[in-house]
Design a protein around this motif. Structure first.
Motif, PDB file in Angstrom:
ATOM      1  N   ALA A  49       0.817  -1.220   0.000  1.00 14.86           N
ATOM      2  CA  ALA A  49       0.000   0.000   0.000  1.00 14.86           C
ATOM      3  C   ALA A  49       0.849   1.268   0.000  1.00 14.86           C
ATOM      4  CB  ALA A  49      -0.924  -0.005   1.223  1.00 14.86           C
ATOM      5  N   ILE A  50       2.174   1.115   0.058  1.00 14.97           N
ATOM      6  CA  ILE A  50       3.037   2.300   0.143  1.00 14.97           C
ATOM      7  C   ILE A  50       3.335   2.846  -1.242  1.00 14.97           C
ATOM      8  CG2 ILE A  50       5.289   3.179   0.866  1.00 14.97           C
ATOM      9  CD1 ILE A  50       5.263   1.218   3.145  1.00 14.97           C
ATOM     10  N   GLY A  91       0.275   3.974   4.289  1.00 15.10           N
ATOM     11  CA  GLY A  91       0.092   3.337   2.981  1.00 15.10           C
ATOM     12  C   GLY A  91      -1.005   4.052   2.235  1.00 15.10           C
ATOM     13  N   VAL A 149      -2.312   6.967   2.513  1.00 16.46           N
ATOM     14  CA  VAL A 149      -3.312   7.758   3.255  1.00 16.46           C
ATOM     15  C   VAL A 149      -3.447   9.115   2.570  1.00 16.46           C
ATOM     16  CG1 VAL A 149      -3.931   8.816   5.472  1.00 16.46           C
ATOM     17  CG2 VAL A 149      -2.760   6.603   5.442  1.00 16.46           C
ATOM     18  N   VAL A 188       2.460   9.249   6.747  1.00 11.94           N
ATOM     19  CA  VAL A 188       2.015   9.671   5.414  1.00 11.94           C
ATOM     20  C   VAL A 188       3.219   9.961   4.531  1.00 11.94           C
ATOM     21  CG1 VAL A 188       0.612  11.386   4.195  1.00 11.94           C
ATOM     22  CG2 VAL A 188       0.040  10.784   6.561  1.00 11.94           C
ATOM     23  N   GLY A 217       3.407  10.321   0.207  1.00 11.16           N
ATOM     24  CA  GLY A 217       3.051  11.233  -0.890  1.00 11.16           C
ATOM     25  C   GLY A 217       2.205  12.431  -0.479  1.00 11.16           C
TER      26      GLY A 217
END
Ligand code: PEP
Length: 251
Positions: free
Chosen positions: A172-173, A213, A215, A234, A236
Protein backbone atom coordinates in the motif's frame (compact mmCIF):
# COMPACT_ATOMS: atom_id res chain seq x y z
CA UNK A 1 -5.36 6.49 22.76
CA UNK A 2 -7.53 9.50 22.06
CA UNK A 3 -4.97 11.91 20.59
CA UNK A 4 -4.07 11.02 16.99
CA UNK A 5 -0.48 11.37 15.79
CA UNK A 6 0.13 12.16 12.12
CA UNK A 7 3.68 12.04 10.79
CA UNK A 8 4.81 13.09 7.32
CA UNK A 9 7.70 11.18 5.75
CA UNK A 10 9.10 13.49 3.09
CA UNK A 11 11.48 10.78 1.82
CA UNK A 12 14.16 12.09 -0.63
CA UNK A 13 12.18 15.21 -1.54
CA UNK A 14 12.49 18.94 -0.87
CA UNK A 15 15.55 21.13 -1.13
CA UNK A 16 15.95 24.15 1.18
CA UNK A 17 13.67 26.65 -0.64
CA UNK A 18 11.02 23.91 -1.01
CA UNK A 19 11.38 23.06 2.69
CA UNK A 20 10.79 26.69 3.65
CA UNK A 21 7.71 26.82 1.43
CA UNK A 22 6.23 23.54 2.66
CA UNK A 23 6.82 24.20 6.37
CA UNK A 24 5.38 27.70 6.06
CA UNK A 25 2.35 26.28 4.25
CA UNK A 26 1.83 23.57 6.88
CA UNK A 27 2.09 26.08 9.73
CA UNK A 28 -0.44 28.33 8.04
CA UNK A 29 -2.86 25.47 7.25
CA UNK A 30 -2.68 24.04 10.77
CA UNK A 31 -3.50 27.39 12.39
CA UNK A 32 -7.19 26.68 11.82
CA UNK A 33 -7.19 23.07 13.00
CA UNK A 34 -7.65 22.55 16.70
CA UNK A 35 -8.62 18.93 17.18
CA UNK A 36 -5.71 18.00 19.45
CA UNK A 37 -3.99 15.86 16.81
CA UNK A 38 -0.21 15.92 16.91
CA UNK A 39 1.66 16.68 13.67
CA UNK A 40 5.24 15.59 12.98
CA UNK A 41 7.31 16.34 9.88
CA UNK A 42 10.29 14.19 8.82
CA UNK A 43 12.28 16.04 6.15
CA UNK A 44 15.55 14.76 4.66
CA UNK A 45 18.73 15.31 6.74
CA UNK A 46 19.77 18.35 4.70
CA UNK A 47 16.54 20.19 5.57
CA UNK A 48 16.42 19.39 9.29
CA UNK A 49 18.15 22.53 10.50
CA UNK A 50 15.98 24.77 8.33
CA UNK A 51 12.88 22.92 9.49
CA UNK A 52 13.95 23.20 13.12
CA UNK A 53 14.43 26.95 12.83
CA UNK A 54 10.99 27.36 11.28
CA UNK A 55 9.27 25.03 13.75
CA UNK A 56 10.90 25.84 17.04
CA UNK A 57 8.03 27.92 18.40
CA UNK A 58 5.32 25.68 16.96
CA UNK A 59 3.70 22.49 18.30
CA UNK A 60 4.71 20.59 15.14
CA UNK A 61 7.27 17.90 15.96
CA UNK A 62 10.46 17.27 14.00
CA UNK A 63 11.77 13.85 13.04
CA UNK A 64 14.43 12.29 10.83
CA UNK A 65 13.93 9.38 8.44
CA UNK A 66 16.83 7.18 9.56
CA UNK A 67 20.01 7.10 11.65
CA UNK A 68 22.91 4.76 12.38
CA UNK A 69 23.30 2.88 15.65
CA UNK A 70 26.96 3.71 16.33
CA UNK A 71 27.93 6.91 18.16
CA UNK A 72 30.63 8.21 15.79
CA UNK A 73 33.55 7.10 13.65
CA UNK A 74 34.33 5.67 10.24
CA UNK A 75 30.79 5.18 8.92
CA UNK A 76 30.83 7.23 5.75
CA UNK A 77 27.48 8.68 4.85
CA UNK A 78 25.81 7.86 8.15
CA UNK A 79 24.20 10.11 10.76
CA UNK A 80 24.18 9.45 14.52
CA UNK A 81 21.41 9.83 17.08
CA UNK A 82 23.36 12.61 18.82
CA UNK A 83 23.60 14.51 15.52
CA UNK A 84 19.83 14.29 15.11
CA UNK A 85 19.33 15.50 18.68
CA UNK A 86 21.70 18.40 18.09
CA UNK A 87 19.65 19.57 15.10
CA UNK A 88 16.46 19.52 17.16
CA UNK A 89 14.87 16.17 16.26
CA UNK A 90 12.54 14.50 18.72
CA UNK A 91 11.55 11.57 16.48
CA UNK A 92 13.25 9.21 14.05
CA UNK A 93 11.61 6.84 11.56
CA UNK A 94 13.28 3.42 11.76
CA UNK A 95 12.76 0.27 9.73
CA UNK A 96 10.79 1.89 6.93
CA UNK A 97 10.07 -0.69 4.21
CA UNK A 98 12.26 1.26 1.77
CA UNK A 99 15.17 0.86 4.23
CA UNK A 100 14.35 -2.82 4.62
CA UNK A 101 14.06 -3.59 0.90
CA UNK A 102 16.36 -1.16 -0.94
CA UNK A 103 19.04 -0.89 1.76
CA UNK A 104 18.67 -4.45 3.07
CA UNK A 105 18.16 -3.52 6.72
CA UNK A 106 17.48 -6.56 8.87
CA UNK A 107 15.36 -6.81 12.02
CA UNK A 108 18.66 -7.05 13.92
CA UNK A 109 19.99 -3.78 12.48
CA UNK A 110 16.68 -2.05 13.06
CA UNK A 111 16.66 -3.32 16.65
CA UNK A 112 20.11 -1.78 17.25
CA UNK A 113 18.82 1.51 15.88
CA UNK A 114 15.64 1.41 18.01
CA UNK A 115 17.72 0.81 21.14
CA UNK A 116 20.20 3.55 20.26
CA UNK A 117 17.35 5.99 19.60
CA UNK A 118 15.95 5.28 23.07
CA UNK A 119 19.27 5.50 24.86
CA UNK A 120 19.84 8.85 23.11
CA UNK A 121 16.46 10.31 23.99
CA UNK A 122 14.91 10.09 20.52
CA UNK A 123 11.43 8.63 20.04
CA UNK A 124 11.42 5.98 17.30
CA UNK A 125 8.64 5.60 14.77
CA UNK A 126 9.22 1.89 14.23
CA UNK A 127 7.81 0.61 10.91
CA UNK A 128 6.61 -2.90 10.14
CA UNK A 129 4.50 -4.42 7.41
CA UNK A 130 4.05 -7.36 5.05
CA UNK A 131 4.62 -7.51 1.30
CA UNK A 132 1.85 -8.40 -1.15
CA UNK A 133 3.36 -11.85 -1.60
CA UNK A 134 3.34 -12.44 2.15
CA UNK A 135 -0.28 -11.29 2.43
CA UNK A 136 -1.32 -13.55 -0.43
CA UNK A 137 0.46 -16.50 1.19
CA UNK A 138 -1.58 -15.85 4.35
CA UNK A 139 1.49 -15.17 6.53
CA UNK A 140 0.82 -11.51 7.42
CA UNK A 141 0.59 -12.15 11.17
CA UNK A 142 3.74 -14.31 11.17
CA UNK A 143 5.65 -11.53 9.40
CA UNK A 144 4.34 -8.87 11.79
CA UNK A 145 5.16 -11.05 14.82
CA UNK A 146 8.72 -11.63 13.58
CA UNK A 147 9.27 -7.92 12.86
CA UNK A 148 7.90 -6.96 16.29
CA UNK A 149 9.93 -9.48 18.25
CA UNK A 150 13.10 -8.83 16.21
CA UNK A 151 12.89 -5.05 16.06
CA UNK A 152 11.85 -4.64 19.69
CA UNK A 153 14.18 -7.29 21.19
CA UNK A 154 15.40 -6.15 24.63
CA UNK A 155 13.37 -2.94 24.42
CA UNK A 156 12.17 -2.27 27.97
CA UNK A 157 8.55 -1.56 28.89
CA UNK A 158 9.48 2.08 29.61
CA UNK A 159 11.08 2.34 26.18
CA UNK A 160 8.13 0.69 24.47
CA UNK A 161 5.89 3.35 25.99
CA UNK A 162 7.98 5.90 24.08
CA UNK A 163 7.83 4.02 20.77
CA UNK A 164 5.38 4.77 17.98
CA UNK A 165 4.65 1.67 15.90
CA UNK A 166 3.73 2.28 12.26
CA UNK A 167 1.95 -0.56 10.45
CA UNK A 168 2.62 -0.06 6.75
CA UNK A 169 1.61 -2.85 4.40
CA UNK A 170 4.33 -2.67 1.75
CA UNK A 171 1.78 -3.20 -1.05
CA UNK A 172 0.00 0.00 0.00
CA UNK A 173 3.04 2.30 0.14
CA UNK A 174 3.18 4.76 -2.72
CA UNK A 175 0.89 2.56 -4.80
CA UNK A 176 -2.44 4.30 -4.27
CA UNK A 177 -3.74 0.90 -3.04
CA UNK A 178 -4.89 1.65 0.46
CA UNK A 179 -5.69 -1.15 2.90
CA UNK A 180 -9.39 -1.25 3.70
CA UNK A 181 -10.17 0.06 7.19
CA UNK A 182 -11.05 -3.56 8.14
CA UNK A 183 -7.75 -4.93 6.81
CA UNK A 184 -5.78 -2.26 8.67
CA UNK A 185 -7.82 -2.62 11.88
CA UNK A 186 -7.29 -6.38 11.91
CA UNK A 187 -3.49 -6.00 11.89
CA UNK A 188 -3.56 -3.10 14.36
CA UNK A 189 -5.58 -5.22 16.79
CA UNK A 190 -3.05 -8.03 16.32
CA UNK A 191 -0.19 -5.63 17.13
CA UNK A 192 -2.02 -4.35 20.23
CA UNK A 193 -2.58 -7.99 21.30
CA UNK A 194 1.12 -8.74 20.82
CA UNK A 195 1.99 -5.81 23.08
CA UNK A 196 -0.43 -7.04 25.76
CA UNK A 197 1.08 -10.50 25.64
CA UNK A 198 4.73 -9.45 25.58
CA UNK A 199 4.58 -6.31 27.74
CA UNK A 200 2.00 -7.12 30.41
CA UNK A 201 3.08 -4.14 32.55
CA UNK A 202 2.42 -1.68 29.70
CA UNK A 203 -1.02 -0.23 29.05
CA UNK A 204 -1.26 -1.40 25.41
CA UNK A 205 -4.04 1.11 24.72
CA UNK A 206 -1.58 3.94 25.30
CA UNK A 207 0.85 2.81 22.59
CA UNK A 208 0.42 4.81 19.40
CA UNK A 209 -0.02 2.51 16.39
CA UNK A 210 -0.09 4.43 13.12
CA UNK A 211 -1.31 3.17 9.76
CA UNK A 212 0.71 4.04 6.66
CA UNK A 213 0.09 3.34 2.98
CA UNK A 214 -1.53 5.76 0.54
CA UNK A 215 -3.31 7.76 3.26
CA UNK A 216 -5.00 10.80 1.70
CA UNK A 217 -7.45 13.41 3.02
CA UNK A 218 -10.36 11.49 1.47
CA UNK A 219 -9.61 8.11 3.06
CA UNK A 220 -8.10 9.32 6.35
CA UNK A 221 -11.33 9.70 8.29
CA UNK A 222 -12.47 6.14 7.81
CA UNK A 223 -9.06 4.69 8.64
CA UNK A 224 -8.53 6.93 11.66
CA UNK A 225 -11.92 6.09 13.11
CA UNK A 226 -10.96 2.42 13.55
CA UNK A 227 -10.54 1.59 17.24
CA UNK A 228 -6.88 0.55 17.03
CA UNK A 229 -5.65 3.13 14.51
CA UNK A 230 -4.07 5.97 16.47
CA UNK A 231 -2.61 7.98 13.66
CA UNK A 232 -0.98 7.86 10.26
CA UNK A 233 2.46 7.82 8.69
CA UNK A 234 2.02 9.67 5.41
CA UNK A 235 4.30 9.70 2.37
CA UNK A 236 3.05 11.23 -0.89
CA UNK A 237 0.23 13.26 0.63
CA UNK A 238 2.53 15.04 3.11
CA UNK A 239 4.38 16.89 0.35
CA UNK A 240 1.56 19.39 -0.10
CA UNK A 241 0.54 21.53 2.85
CA UNK A 242 -3.17 21.28 2.01
CA UNK A 243 -3.30 17.51 1.80
CA UNK A 244 -1.18 17.02 4.95
CA UNK A 245 -3.45 19.44 6.79
CA UNK A 246 -6.48 17.68 5.28
CA UNK A 247 -5.38 14.42 6.90
CA UNK A 248 -4.82 16.15 10.23
CA UNK A 249 -8.22 17.76 10.11
CA UNK A 250 -9.77 14.31 9.48
CA UNK A 251 -8.67 13.22 12.97
C1 PEP B 1 5.41 5.91 3.57
O1 PEP B 1 6.35 6.02 2.81
O2 PEP B 1 5.63 5.72 4.78
C2 PEP B 1 4.08 5.99 3.02
C3 PEP B 1 3.08 5.57 3.74
O3 PEP B 1 3.96 6.46 1.73
P1 PEP B 1 2.58 6.77 0.93
O4 PEP B 1 1.70 7.55 1.88
O5 PEP B 1 3.00 7.58 -0.25
O6 PEP B 1 1.99 5.46 0.59
Amino acid sequence: MSKKVIAGNWKMNMDIPETVKLISGIKEALKNINNGAEAIVCPPFTSLETAYTLLKDSPIGLGAQNMYFEDSGAYTGEISAAMLKSVGCRYVILGHSERRTIFKESDETINKKVKKAHSSGLLPIFCIGETLEEREKGITFDVIRTQLSGGLKDVSPAELEKTIIAYEPVWAIGTGKVATPEQAQEVHAFIRGWIKENYPSVNAKEIVIQYGGSVKPDNAKELLSQPDIDGALVGGACLKADSFAGIISAC
